[in-house]
Enzyme design. Structure first.
Site, PDB file in Angstrom:
ATOM      1  N   SER A  36      43.585  38.552  34.002  1.00  0.00           N
ATOM      2  CA  SER A  36      44.902  39.153  34.141  1.00  0.00           C
ATOM      3  C   SER A  36      44.802  40.668  34.294  1.00  0.00           C
ATOM      4  CB  SER A  36      45.714  38.810  32.889  1.00  0.00           C
ATOM      5  OG  SER A  36      46.894  39.571  32.822  1.00  0.00           O
ATOM      6  N   HIS A  64      55.559  30.260  35.042  1.00  0.00           N
ATOM      7  CA  HIS A  64      54.930  31.141  34.053  1.00  0.00           C
ATOM      8  C   HIS A  64      54.951  30.482  32.661  1.00  0.00           C
ATOM      9  CE1 HIS A  64      53.750  35.554  34.326  1.00  0.00           C
ATOM     10  NE2 HIS A  64      53.524  35.321  33.058  1.00  0.00           N
ATOM     11  N   TYR A  85      49.787  42.474  39.356  1.00  0.00           N
ATOM     12  CA  TYR A  85      51.234  42.712  39.462  1.00  0.00           C
ATOM     13  C   TYR A  85      51.429  43.810  40.495  1.00  0.00           C
ATOM     14  CZ  TYR A  85      51.896  39.986  35.175  1.00  0.00           C
ATOM     15  OH  TYR A  85      51.920  38.975  34.249  1.00  0.00           O
ATOM     16  N   LYS A 107      51.455  33.431  42.943  1.00  0.00           N
ATOM     17  CA  LYS A 107      51.688  32.604  41.748  1.00  0.00           C
ATOM     18  C   LYS A 107      53.154  32.745  41.338  1.00  0.00           C
ATOM     19  CE  LYS A 107      50.025  32.119  36.962  1.00  0.00           C
ATOM     20  NZ  LYS A 107      51.005  32.761  36.118  1.00  0.00           N
ATOM     21  N   THR A 155      51.144  37.689  41.089  1.00  0.00           N
ATOM     22  CA  THR A 155      52.190  36.990  40.347  1.00  0.00           C
ATOM     23  C   THR A 155      53.549  37.518  40.793  1.00  0.00           C
ATOM     24  OG1 THR A 155      50.743  36.601  38.478  1.00  0.00           O
ATOM     25  CG2 THR A 155      53.096  36.511  38.023  1.00  0.00           C
TER      26      THR A 155
END
Ligand SMILES: Cc1cc2nc3c(=O)[nH]c(=O)nc-3n(C[C@H](O)[C@H](O)[C@H](O)COP(=O)(O)O)c2cc1C
Length: 381
Positions: free
Chosen positions: A109, A278, A132, A254, A158
């Protein structure tokens, strides 16, 4: 209760609940608003049933799949999740090592607690980097370049977190990074001292994917502020098309849930999409990925790799998703609870149990390889 007493997801969850201070357990276990989507994610798998075939010679089972250009020894990968060293001091290192041992892919992440470069060097298995989208376009490009230089195999953007979900359990305990615990939250840390000792005696907590850009140490910016101040709510399809071009490799989105968006992802050159809400942590009341899977697989499954995550707790859930057209399935809490409960040994045990379940279920279904699974072996109630 010990790790050897764990036989399924529910046991790992219970062991984690006993070992973690409750604000941390609730951060992992919790979801948005009334947590309806969170519950539906697993319940959705009950809406259809498997129809086995028999007498088909199933002594050797091949669980391997190719997804996003990566060969995985099993059709399940570890979806990227934030803050893993907060759950157990081994954090991402444990997850990466276990994924490598089981020949599968893992995600790091943007809010990971071990650097993507360290993990890439240490473990020889497909690695995803989850990004992100920042207001600062130069920062987005710099992060992609960093991932490229490190040898990341798959870029995953994402797209369901344009703003943070309303996680009320965290509001009650005061869970945030840096911690802003309520009195009740603090008491929970005092009564689980083993976690605190481990946390304090290991390497200092940091977010190496972001530390050049976000000063976590001095409390200058919290994760909440990272989302509201640094991420860009104006992100649109043109921005993402540009990122796909710049990355020029395996790139997936995602958090796609509609057929129209899935088609758009194909048009801008993505190589994969992940149907996901999520883990119910963003838009409560949104549809479960499994409920939406058939429609999207029908629309774009021959043009792009379709994956899904959310609520996967059993081998049969994986078989159902593959039967509907998913190429692979992501897990989150299924590996996070065992990580929190027992570090690397926990994650390995979880992956081993899931692999054994999938293999056993394949035999019982009369399928010796995952590409034999199809809608013909599913029936809706
Ligand atoms: C504690 C926790 C942290 C997460 N952090 C991230 C993250 O940083 N980025 C991301 O794209 N998804 C994140 N997710 C979502 C997971 O990647 C995945 O979509 C979700 O957990 C799947 O649902 P499941 O937990 O029911 O398997 C997180 C999920 C959890 C539970």
């Amino acid at each position: 209760m010990r790790l050897r007493h764990c036989h399924n997801f529910h046991d790992f969850r219970e062991l984690a609940r006993r070992r973690l201070p409750s604000p941390i357990f609730d951060y992992i276990d919790g979801a948005a608003d009334d947590e309806e989507t969170y519950r539906r994610n697993t319940k959705a798998f009950e809406s259809c049933e498997l129809i086995p075939s028999v007498l088909r010679g199933v002594e050797n089972i091949d669980l391997s799949v190719i997804v996003m250009g990566q060969k995985l020894a099993m059709p399940v990968y570890c979806s990227p999740t934030a803050l893993q060293r907060l759950f157990h001091h081994q954090g991402e290192r444990a997850v990466a090592k276990a994924a490598a041992k089981f020949g599968t892919m893992f995600g790091v992440s943007s809010l990971g607690t071990v650097s993507l470069e360290e993990l890439r060097k240490a473990y020889d298995t497909p690695q995803v980097y989850q990004l992100y989208f920042h207001k600062d376009r130069a920062l987005n490009r710099a992060m992609m370049q960093r991932a490229k230089d490190a040898g990341i195999n798959v870029m995953m953007l994402t797209v369901d977190s344009i703003t943070g979900g309303n996680r009320e359990r965290d509001l009650r305990t005061g869970f945030s990074i840096p911690f802003q615990l309520t009195l009740g939250g603090m008491v929970q840390f005092v009564i689980k001292p083993t976690w605190a000792i481990n946390y304090l005696t290991h390497e200092r907590f940091k977010l190496p994917q972001l530390d050049e850009h976000v000063d976590m140490g001095g409390g200058a910016i919290s994760i909440g502020r990272y989302f509201t101040e640094m991420l860009d709510p104006s992100m649109n399809w043109n921005d993402v098309a540009e990122m796909v071009r710049v990355w020029n490799g395996q790139f997936c989105l995602k958090g796609i849930m509609s057929v129209a968006d899935a088609k758009r992802a194909v048009e801008i050159g993505c190589t994969g999409i992940i149907l996901s809400n999520h883990g119910g942590r963003q838009l409560d009341g949104s549809r479960a990925a499994f409920d939406q899977l058939a429609e999207i697989a029908d629309a774009v499954g021959d043009k792009i790799d379709v994956m899904m995550d959310g609520g996967v707790r059993r081998g049969t859930h994986v078989l159902k998703a593959l039967s509907l057209g998913a190429k692979a399935v992501g897990i989150g809490r299924y590996y996070l609870f065992p990580l929190a409960a027992a570090g690397q040994a926990g994650v390995e045990m979880a992956l081993s149990l899931l692999r054994n379940e999938i293999e056993r279920d394949m035999k019982l279904m009369g399928c010796s390889s995952v590409n034999q699974l199809s809608r013909a072996n599913l029936k809706y109630r």
